[in-house]
Design a protein around this motif. Structure first.
Motif, mmCIF file in Angstrom:
data_model
loop_
_atom_site.group_PDB
_atom_site.id
_atom_site.type_symbol
_atom_site.label_atom_id
_atom_site.label_comp_id
_atom_site.label_asym_id
_atom_site.label_seq_id
_atom_site.Cartn_x
_atom_site.Cartn_y
_atom_site.Cartn_z
ATOM 1 N N GLU A 167 0.811 -1.219 0.000
ATOM 2 C CA GLU A 167 0.000 0.000 0.000
ATOM 3 C C GLU A 167 0.847 1.272 0.000
ATOM 4 O OE1 GLU A 167 -0.344 -1.761 4.249
ATOM 5 O OE2 GLU A 167 -0.249 -2.482 2.170
ATOM 6 N N ARG A 168 2.151 1.145 0.249
ATOM 7 C CA ARG A 168 3.028 2.311 0.222
ATOM 8 C C ARG A 168 3.590 2.581 -1.171
ATOM 9 N NH1 ARG A 168 5.318 3.770 5.072
ATOM 10 N NH2 ARG A 168 5.920 5.643 3.931
ATOM 11 N N PHE A 169 3.347 1.679 -2.119
ATOM 12 C CA PHE A 169 3.860 1.870 -3.467
ATOM 13 C C PHE A 169 3.062 2.941 -4.197
ATOM 14 C CE2 PHE A 169 6.101 -1.900 -2.569
ATOM 15 C CZ PHE A 169 7.120 -2.035 -3.506
ATOM 16 N N PHE A 170 3.768 3.768 -4.953
ATOM 17 C CA PHE A 170 3.135 4.822 -5.738
ATOM 18 C C PHE A 170 2.112 4.215 -6.683
ATOM 19 C CE2 PHE A 170 2.994 7.493 -9.564
ATOM 20 C CZ PHE A 170 2.682 8.713 -9.001
ATOM 21 N N GLY A 171 0.893 4.767 -6.673
ATOM 22 C CA GLY A 171 -0.142 4.303 -7.577
ATOM 23 C C GLY A 171 -0.987 3.154 -7.053
ATOM 24 N N VAL A 172 -0.653 2.638 -5.871
ATOM 25 C CA VAL A 172 -1.435 1.548 -5.292
ATOM 26 C C VAL A 172 -2.457 2.144 -4.323
ATOM 27 C CG1 VAL A 172 -1.402 -0.538 -3.883
ATOM 28 C CG2 VAL A 172 0.428 -0.126 -5.538
ATOM 29 N N GLY A 173 -3.713 2.195 -4.750
ATOM 30 C CA GLY A 173 -4.783 2.691 -3.901
ATOM 31 C C GLY A 173 -5.402 1.560 -3.097
ATOM 32 N N LYS A 174 -6.511 1.869 -2.428
ATOM 33 C CA LYS A 174 -7.152 0.897 -1.548
ATOM 34 C C LYS A 174 -7.618 -0.341 -2.318
ATOM 35 C CE LYS A 174 -8.843 4.257 1.848
ATOM 36 N NZ LYS A 174 -10.051 4.843 2.497
ATOM 37 N N VAL A 175 -8.204 -0.103 -3.488
ATOM 38 C CA VAL A 175 -8.746 -1.230 -4.259
ATOM 39 C C VAL A 175 -7.631 -2.149 -4.752
ATOM 40 C CG1 VAL A 175 -10.039 -1.873 -6.324
ATOM 41 C CG2 VAL A 175 -10.791 0.066 -4.945
ATOM 42 N N THR A 176 -6.561 -1.528 -5.307
ATOM 43 C CA THR A 176 -5.441 -2.339 -5.811
ATOM 44 C C THR A 176 -4.738 -3.060 -4.670
ATOM 45 O OG1 THR A 176 -5.116 -0.781 -7.639
ATOM 46 C CG2 THR A 176 -3.316 -2.284 -7.160
ATOM 47 N N ARG A 195 -0.480 -8.388 -16.618
ATOM 48 C CA ARG A 195 -1.730 -9.130 -16.783
ATOM 49 C C ARG A 195 -2.679 -8.866 -15.610
ATOM 50 N NH1 ARG A 195 0.316 -13.546 -17.753
ATOM 51 N NH2 ARG A 195 0.212 -14.667 -15.768
ATOM 52 N N TYR A 196 -2.127 -8.775 -14.405
ATOM 53 C CA TYR A 196 -2.965 -8.574 -13.229
ATOM 54 C C TYR A 196 -3.327 -7.107 -12.987
ATOM 55 C CZ TYR A 196 -1.591 -13.362 -11.962
ATOM 56 O OH TYR A 196 -1.385 -14.717 -11.956
ATOM 57 N N PHE A 197 -2.401 -6.200 -13.325
ATOM 58 C CA PHE A 197 -2.590 -4.796 -12.924
ATOM 59 C C PHE A 197 -2.487 -3.796 -14.069
ATOM 60 C CE2 PHE A 197 -0.586 -7.129 -9.361
ATOM 61 C CZ PHE A 197 -1.675 -7.129 -8.499
ATOM 62 N N GLY A 198 -2.512 -4.267 -15.297
ATOM 63 C CA GLY A 198 -2.478 -3.358 -16.442
ATOM 64 C C GLY A 198 -1.118 -2.693 -16.614
ATOM 65 N N LYS A 199 -1.145 -1.492 -17.193
ATOM 66 C CA LYS A 199 0.102 -0.793 -17.484
ATOM 67 C C LYS A 199 0.925 -0.500 -16.230
ATOM 68 C CE LYS A 199 -1.670 1.511 -21.639
ATOM 69 N NZ LYS A 199 -1.992 2.831 -22.266
ATOM 70 N N SER A 200 0.253 -0.339 -15.092
ATOM 71 C CA SER A 200 0.974 -0.066 -13.842
ATOM 72 C C SER A 200 1.923 -1.209 -13.484
ATOM 73 C CB SER A 200 -0.014 0.154 -12.693
ATOM 74 O OG SER A 200 -0.815 1.285 -12.920
ATOM 75 N N GLY A 201 1.634 -2.403 -14.005
ATOM 76 C CA GLY A 201 2.496 -3.552 -13.715
ATOM 77 C C GLY A 201 3.927 -3.337 -14.146
ATOM 78 N N LYS A 202 4.123 -2.601 -15.246
ATOM 79 C CA LYS A 202 5.486 -2.308 -15.701
ATOM 80 C C LYS A 202 6.228 -1.464 -14.673
ATOM 81 C CE LYS A 202 4.539 -2.437 -20.705
ATOM 82 N NZ LYS A 202 5.550 -3.479 -21.035
ATOM 83 N N PHE A 203 5.506 -0.486 -14.078
ATOM 84 C CA PHE A 203 6.116 0.366 -13.059
ATOM 85 C C PHE A 203 6.453 -0.443 -11.811
ATOM 86 C CE2 PHE A 203 5.688 3.100 -9.304
ATOM 87 C CZ PHE A 203 6.667 4.044 -9.578
ATOM 88 N N TYR A 204 5.513 -1.300 -11.379
ATOM 89 C CA TYR A 204 5.769 -2.122 -10.189
ATOM 90 C C TYR A 204 6.990 -3.020 -10.387
ATOM 91 C CZ TYR A 204 0.899 -0.832 -9.190
ATOM 92 O OH TYR A 204 -0.269 -0.144 -8.976
ATOM 93 N N PHE A 205 7.120 -3.572 -11.579
ATOM 94 C CA PHE A 205 8.248 -4.464 -11.857
ATOM 95 C C PHE A 205 9.580 -3.732 -11.684
ATOM 96 C CE2 PHE A 205 11.384 -6.384 -14.725
ATOM 97 C CZ PHE A 205 11.313 -7.725 -14.333
ATOM 98 N N LYS A 206 9.629 -2.486 -12.162
ATOM 99 C CA LYS A 206 10.878 -1.712 -12.066
ATOM 100 C C LYS A 206 11.123 -1.195 -10.656
ATOM 101 C CE LYS A 206 11.288 -0.079 -16.851
ATOM 102 N NZ LYS A 206 11.377 1.123 -17.715
ATOM 103 N N ILE A 207 10.083 -0.616 -10.066
ATOM 104 C CA ILE A 207 10.299 0.088 -8.805
ATOM 105 C C ILE A 207 10.680 -0.852 -7.678
ATOM 106 C CG2 ILE A 207 7.951 0.075 -7.844
ATOM 107 C CD1 ILE A 207 10.360 3.072 -8.026
ATOM 108 N N VAL A 208 10.146 -2.095 -7.700
ATOM 109 C CA VAL A 208 10.491 -3.033 -6.638
ATOM 110 C C VAL A 208 11.959 -3.453 -6.738
ATOM 111 C CG1 VAL A 208 9.945 -5.209 -7.800
ATOM 112 C CG2 VAL A 208 9.539 -4.973 -5.341
#
Length: 359
Positions: free
Chosen positions: A179-188, A213-226
């Motif tokens: 929940e602390r990741f940029f772009g991750v709201g309550k629903v996500t 596949r699970y989170f749309g275009k934001s998935g690319k950001f999550y992959f990099k930022i982690v």
């Protein structure tokens, strides 16, 4: 390797009020609107936060949490003057400054003006200058990326200073709650946790294709930022194109009355954000998502910019009346403002028009 600092003032509006008015010091205060109307809390002092009072909370709810809470009308001219002084302090060290609001900003000090070389030392000097010259405290995060610097600035508030060096970034990201990741709201965040994804380390186990596949275009950001990869630069000229607030509901809304109640809350949030960023907009957009996930938008434009709660609320109610809601269940509502114009600074009475947002 970039050197980035994120500076975030501590309880900014409330701290300025406590500095300027001794009777507020050590007291639980909330800068914002009256609890007798539709007011909301803009900023709460740390004494008030101990009771659970938060920014954007309805003033009436805040008073229920803290019976001794003192409500203070905002003085935007005072806050803007302090913000201008803070910006001048930043400019002593770098010209690459990206303000996010009156009370926070990114600084790129990879090549600082004074040749200090150490971002950590620069952050210390900035914090001390703010304390000496303005009698206020700020918290700072120092790292090689914007994302990590911003998270770091929030770790040891108030008056904090946190440095996360390049060698520690990936480990830090692995331990970070999703929940602390940029772009991750309550629903996500809820969706991630239902999948057993609770931390950065859990996200890291998934491939980029899986995340997309699970989170749309934001998935690319999550992959990099982690993995500690954040290529966003500090932009010295930052233009806000739109401001919005939306909410997804646990239970679908069926009646217009239910929707009016939720739109009132969203209009409050949008008007507050407009005031904080000293903006008014000419275009209001209403967003609806039905229980079957079909999404529609309706918008209206005005010849002159607006930002008042009542104007926003009245407009979205009018837009809602033009939507066919028969046999429809609404799971999400949103309001956004765009097409910004210059802020109208004074009302007919000569008082600051911004203050009316908190009536």
């Amino acid at each position: 390797m970039r050197k980035i600092i994120h500076i975030d003032m501590d309880a900014f509006y409330a701290s300025v009020e406590q500095r300027d008015f001794p009777e507020y010091r050590g007291k639980a205060i909330a800068v914002g609107g009256s609890p007798n109307g539709r007011g909301v809390v803009a900023t709460a002092s740390y004494e008030a936060r101990k009771f659970g009072v938060k920014s954007a909370m309805p003033s009436r709810q805040a008073l229920q949490l803290c019976a001794e809470l003192i409500f203070v009308r905002p003085r935007f001219d005072a806050y803007k003057a302090v913000s201008t002084h803070i910006r001048e302090i930043f400019s002593r060290y770098t010209d690459i400054i990206e303000p996010l609001s009156l009370d926070e900003a990114y600084l790129d000090v990879t090549e600082d003006k004074l040749g200090i070389g150490s971002a950590l030392e620069i952050a210390k000097q900035i914090k001390q200058a703010i304390k000496d010259e303005l009698n206020l405290t700020a918290s700072a995060g120092v790292s090689s990326s914007k994302f990590v610097a911003k998270i770091a600035s929030d770790m040891n508030k108030p008056d904090g200073l946190t440095f996360i060096g390049p060698s520690k970034i990936e480990g830090f990201m692995e331990m970070l709650p999703v929940e602390r990741f940029f772009g991750v709201g309550k629903v996500t965040a809820k969706k991630m946790k239902s999948m057993g994804l609770n931390t950065g380390a859990d996200l890291k186990k998934l491939s980029e294709d899986d995340l997309v596949r699970y989170f749309g275009k934001s998935g690319k950001f999550y992959f990099k930022i982690v993995r500690g990869i954040d290529e966003r630069t500090v932009k010295s000229e930052r233009t806000i194109k739109s401001l919005a607030a939306e909410d997804t509901f646990e239970h679908d809304l069926i009646t217009p009355e239910e929707m009016h109640t939720e739109l009132s809350k969203l209009a409050d949030k949008v008007s507050l954000r407009l005031a904080k960023n000293e903006l008014k907009g000419r275009t209001i957009t209403l967003k609806l998502k039905y229980s079957d996930f079909k999404q529609i938008t309706r918008n209206q434009s005005f010849p002159n910019p607006i930002g008042d709660y009542q104007e926003i609320f009245n407009t979205v109610i009018s837009l809602l009346e033009n939507v066919d809601l028969q046999n429809k269940k609404v799971r999400l509502l949103g309001i956004s403002m765009s097409n910004f114009g210059e802020l109208v600074m004074y009302s007919k009475s000569g008082n600051s028009y911004q203050l009316e947002l908190f009536e």
